[in-house]
Design an enzyme around this catalytic site. Structure first.
Site, PDB file in Angstrom:
ATOM      1  CB  CYS A 106     -11.762  -8.907   5.405  1.00 57.78           C
ATOM      2  SG  CYS A 106     -10.947  -7.370   5.889  1.00 57.78           S
TER       3      CYS A 106
ATOM      4  CB  CYS B 205      -5.528  -9.803  10.059  1.00 51.66           C
ATOM      5  SG  CYS B 205      -7.336  -9.658  10.127  1.00 51.66           S
TER       6      CYS B 205
ATOM      7  CB  SER C  95      -0.965  -0.003   1.185  1.00 53.96           C
ATOM      8  OG  SER C  95      -0.282  -0.110   2.422  1.00 53.96           O
TER       9      SER C  95
END
Length: 367
Positions: free
Chosen positions: A101, A197, A19
């Site tokens: 998600c 996660c 990212s």
């Protein structure tokens, strides 16, 4: 390529290198970039990296002079993703929470929040590609086939891909790290996150057992002989080899033991040795289908089946299959070659060449 010069683009910034480089590439294309960091899980600080990731996101935005927003979606995550995860395990299935998600959080509440902040486009560090052909949106694999994440995106509502940018669609992970290093990004060597996660580095059995009461039972072979004990069916998945603690039993062939089936009714774990035929499946029946365009098999389709490729788990090589519409309007998938260790609750995702058609949840397994 979409013209984003002087357009407000909000990127989901995790604190990871993917990212971060996406943010850099957007800025190089002239976008007015802002970052939005999500906290989706803030329990168990000993194992959760949320606090560390937020600090990395702050450092990156300071380094690149990009405004940073921070939002807490833990309530939405627990309600829309984690509750489903627990319910599936209670049923003896093996869910994939990353798929939910993406649909519910990253391309749901995150996208909505970014638009309230004035975003004209949203962006993420996913390895996937979106194209529009004659006004129709299509999802494709990324250039880096080893990192391709289209498998995890099949369930996103197509409308939520509109005005979405994947800056890493046409570059590889090695190129991403090289770009990060060349531009002096503080996280260019940061390891990729792996696993689920919210579990982090904690033992899976410990984590799941803290939410679902375990029900010990028997491990039996195909002849019905008890060969061991299990602490709970939820701790095991189809094809599992490690952690059965039955390797040295008498009268065994000496080959490794594998989980071939879960007998939910009798709370028994069925195991076999070696490359046993019962580990293989001829096909599956899927439910909860999601299609990027529209279902490729319908009652009105003059062709009685569709030939395409399928993955029944992430990183599996594409496998040939045929899709048929059942009378109850569920879809049966027959594999061209029997597939090993297919688990209910996982997702089957379909491809036509590089294009991701969509997918569904594996509900029944055909032996």
């Amino acid at each position: 390529m979409i013209d984003i010069n002087n357009k407000k683009v909000i990127i989901g910034l995790s604190g990871g290198v993917d990212s971060a480089v996406s943010m850099l590439l957007l800025r190089e294309r002239g976008a007015n970039v802002e970052a939005l960091h999500m906290t989706n899980w803030d329990d168990d600080e000993q194992y959760c990296s949320a606090a560390e990731d937020l600090q990395d996101a702050k450092k990156l935005c300071k380094q690149l002079s990009v405004p940073l927003h921070h939002v807490n979606f833990t309530k939405e995550y627990k309600e829309n993703v984690f509750e489903n995860f627990l319910n599936e395990y209670k049923k003896g299935r093996t869910p994939n929470p990353d798929i939910l998600c993406n649909r519910e959080i990253k391309f749901g509440v995150f996208k909505n929040h970014a638009e309230r902040l004035g975003a004209e486009f949203i962006a993420t560090g996913h390895y996937a590609k979106i194209e529009k052909n004659n006004g129709v949106l299509k999802l494709f694999k990324s250039k880096d086939k080893n990192k391709d994440q289209s498998y995890f995106l099949y369930a996103v509502e197509p409308i939520n891909f509109r005005n979405t940018i994947f800056p890493l669609a046409d570059i590889t992970k090695d190129e991403v790290r090289a770009i990060a290093q060349a531009n002096g990004l503080i996280n260019y060597k940061k390891r990729d996150s792996t696993g689920i996660c919210f579990i982090g580095k904690r033992p899976f059995k410990e984590f799941l057992g803290s939410y679902i009461p375990s029900e010990p039972g028997n491990i039996i072979d195909k002849d019905g002989t008890i060969v061991g004990k299990h602490d709970g069916l939820m701790f095991h998945t189809i094809g599992q080899r490690q952690g059965l603690n039955i390797g040295g039993i008498k009268n065994g062939s000496g080959e490794p033991w594998y989980v071939s089936e879960k007998d939910i009714k009798n709370n028994s774990l069925i195991v076999v040795q070696g490359d046993h035929p019962s580990l293989y499946s001829k096909g599956i029946v899927i439910t909860d289908e999601s299609w990027i365009e529209s279902s490729p098999v319908t009652k009105n389709n003059p062709v009685d089946h569709l030939e395409c490729m399928v993955k029944v788990r992430y990183r599996q090589a594409d496998q040939g299959c045929k899709l048929y519409l059942n009378e109850d309007e569920r879809i049966t998938v027959l594999f061209n070659e029997p597939q090993r260790s297919v688990a209910s609750g996982q997702s089957a995702v379909f491809y036509m060449g590089e294009q991701c058609l969509g997918g569904g949840i594996i509900d029944e397994i055909i032996k």
